[in-house]
Design an enzyme around this catalytic site. Structure first.
Site, PDB file in Angstrom:
ATOM      1  N   ASP A   1      -8.907  -4.410  -6.397  1.00 57.59           N
ATOM      2  CA  ASP A   1      -8.315  -3.537  -5.379  1.00 57.59           C
ATOM      3  C   ASP A   1      -8.367  -2.079  -5.831  1.00 57.59           C
ATOM      4  O   ASP A   1      -7.898  -1.718  -6.912  1.00 57.59           O
ATOM      5  CB  ASP A   1      -6.873  -3.973  -5.137  1.00 57.59           C
TER       6      ASP A   1
ATOM      7  N   SER B   1       0.838  -1.199   0.000  1.00 56.34           N
ATOM      8  CA  SER B   1       0.000   0.000   0.000  1.00 56.34           C
ATOM      9  C   SER B   1       0.876   1.253   0.000  1.00 56.34           C
ATOM     10  O   SER B   1       1.702   1.423  -0.900  1.00 56.34           O
ATOM     11  CB  SER B   1      -0.951  -0.043   1.205  1.00 56.34           C
TER      12      SER B   1
END
Length: 603
Positions: A427, A375
């Site tokens: 995602d 991330s």
């Protein structure tokens, strides 16, 4: 439906948001009315005693008052169920008066309106004060500005007149429209190669590397992720390391007084204490925790940068302006995400100025440098690898679920040779950038403006579709021959924006058709896309799912996709399970050359 104007101000609810609350109130009041009526009819013959007439009159008036309230609530519901209705506020004075009379009749003490206003303002000020205190002492003024922007959707729709339920309805419509388009498309052509092709071999090798280094990216999150992944046994496993005094051979920065973070890192990576060079849990805005360890299995010095896990990390994420990346390379266009660039610069200074990397390579000079992160940590790892490449030409980076809006197209192409990104399913973070958010806003505004269904039906159908699937052919954008069906849209396009956004040009005929002025940013390196095969349930267990892997172009992530797993696919534990499943399946298929390597598409 735009926000409702009532009592001289605009509220964050719309007239058509009152269907579900009205239905709940209607059910309660009808049951209450039936109960009082039953009580009155059962005991009507016994009310001839002293005071019986007064009690009878009280119950009759209460039933009449409740009947009027029921009629009023029914009228509000009926008006709310109409598309585009703006006549609802006229019912509120009557509803408020009836509520006050009902409370008075039941002898319920009701606070004066001024008291409610003071209570609401006090609650707001207390909440704001708590948020400012959580930000830290010296930066309270800057934190106050940043906290006003922590809600991404609030920031995105700041120039529109939409309420939260409008956005939810738009997302539900977009998901169904997206699935409808996908179902009507021709099947994508699959480019297959022989099992021994160099592209497949490269994909196999990089998947194995991703599977290995994801352990380090997950370990950087410390004990919270470890306990989350192992809810029954995690606390017992690391309990022996907590509260134990131990002489350490590594540098420890930040707060791990109980040694629980490091205990989880040991269990996640499988390394020993002596394998760690530096462990930092220091966490501030633009300053991320990271670990440096010797990985003897892959003969590498691993730097793992932690992803988003605190309010300070959120503020780093939201600092999305572009700045020129100070890096020694031949690329001319070096724009990068400011917050992530500053975070990578902080880790770079620590690694170089504090001699951390020099210490690591003095122990293992033949090892190569590998930088990993998930991330926010994945984006910082990519920028950090680019900064270190001049001093360490063999550096490799594995960025797991990195943000799309990281850097310029030139840097994206430059990073192809030493950075690999891994993305799971739909995602949202690898598709998240300022330009993609503006595109999402346009799509939501357009699909809401061109839908002629009441919002409560949209939300009910959307909830059913998310939970159980079904037919995605729910009316969304109506164009072409369908325009004649559009008799009463939810909104008109001209009423969508309360003011012109910087993302729209003034010369455009329609604000929805103008192009954004933000510089486009791109994800790092080559991208491996893991996709779930078949249908394991809309919220199915990831351990039972099967996945395929392929090299993907960055253009495949140029739009935000809506789906029930757009958030869960970003979770590191879900990504680790998907990698475990994929790598084990591919290893099992190596012994089946006749069937080829299952689940591999090389684009």
């Amino acid at each position: 439906m735009p926000g409702m104007v009532l009592f001289g101000r605009r509220w964050a609810i719309a007239s058509d948001d009152l269907v579900f609350p009205g239905f709940f109130e209607l059910v309660v009041r009808v049951l209450w009315w039936i109960g009082i009526l039953t009580l009155y009819l059962m005991h009507r013959g016994k009310l001839d005693c002293a005071g019986g007439a007064l009690l009878s009159s009280y119950l009759i008036v209460l039933m009449i008052l409740l009947a009027v309230v029921i009629c009023t609530v029914s009228a509000i519901m009926c008006v709310s169920m109409r598309v585009g209705s703006s006549s609802l506020p006229r019912w509120f004075p009557l509803s408020l008066s009836l509520t006050l009379w009902e409370g008075k009749w039941l002898h319920i003490p009701l606070p004066a309106p001024a008291t409610w206003i003071v209570m609401i303002q006090a609650s707001y000020l207390m909440a704001s004060r708590r948020q400012l205190q959580a930000c830290g002492k010296p930066e309270s003024s800057s934190c106050a500005v940043a906290l006003g922007k922590t809600t991404i959707l609030g920031l995105l729709f700041r120039d529109t007149d939409l309420v939260p339920s409008d956005i939810a309805a738009g997302l539900a419509l977009l998901h169904q429209q997206q699935d409808n388009i996908r179902n009507n498309q021709e099947p994508a052509q699959v480019v297959s190669h022989a099992p021994g092709s160099s592209q497949e071999a490269d994909l196999d090798a990089e998947l194995e590397n991703c599977h290995h280094y994801m352990q380090f990216a997950a370990a950087a999150y410390g004990w919270p992720l470890y306990i989350y992944r192992n809810p029954l046994t995690g606390l017992c496993r690391i309990g022996g390391d907590c509260c134990r005094s131990r002489t350490t051979d590594y540098d420890l920065v930040g707060g791990d007084q109980l040694n629980c973070h490091f205990g989880s890192i040991l269990h996640t990576t499988g390394l020993q204490y002596r394998d760690f060079i530096h462990v930092s849990f220091h966490d501030k805005v633009y300053e991320l925790p990271f670990i440096v360890a010797l990985d003897h299995r892959k003969e590498s010095v691993v730097v793992a940068v932690r992803g988003t896990m605190s309010l300070q990390d959120v503020l780093t994420d939201l600092s999305a302006e572009s700045e020129v990346l100070d890096v020694d390379c031949e690329v001319q266009d070096r724009l990068a995400h400011k917050g992530i660039s500053q975070a990578a610069r902080y880790v770079y200074r620590r690694l170089i100025n504090d001699g951390i990397l020099s210490q690591a390579f003095s122990i293992a000079p033949e090892y190569r440098l590998v930088i990993v992160g998930h991330s926010l940590g994945g984006g910082a790892a990519a920028l950090l690898a680019t900064m270190l490449r001049a001093a360490y030409p063999q550096v490799r980076c594995y960025a797991f679920s990195p943000p799309r809006g990281l850097w310029s197209k030139a840097l994206h192409e430059y990073s192809q040779s030493f950075i690999v990104s891994l993305v799971l399913g739909k995602d949202v973070i690898p598709r998240l950038s300022v330009t993609n958010l503006e595109d999402l806003k346009r799509r939501i505004l357009r699909v809401v403006a061109h839908c002629n269904k009441p919002k409560y039906k949209i939300l009910l159908h959307g909830l059913w579709y998310e939970l159980f699937g079904g037919n995605p052919n729910f009316p969304t954008e109506l164009d072409g021959g369908d325009q004649e069906v559009l008799t009463q849209p939810l909104l008109g396009e001209q009423s969508l924006l309360t003011r012109w956004s910087p993302a729209y040009s003034f010369s455009s005929d329609s604000p929805l058709d103008s192009s954004p002025k933000y510089p486009p940013l791109y994800p790092p390196g080559r991208i491996i896309h893991l996709q779930e095969e078949g249908a394991s349930g809309r919220f199915g267990c990831c351990s039972a799912a099967q996945y395929s892997a392929k090299w993907s172009h960055e253009a495949e992530f140029s739009k935000i996709l809506i789906g029930p797993k757009m958030l869960t696919d970003h979770m590191p534990d879900i990504l680790m399970r998907a990698l475990d499943s994929l790598v084990s399946d591919r290893a099992a298929c190596v012994s089946c050359p006749a069937q080829g390597v299952s689940g591999v598409d090389v684009a």
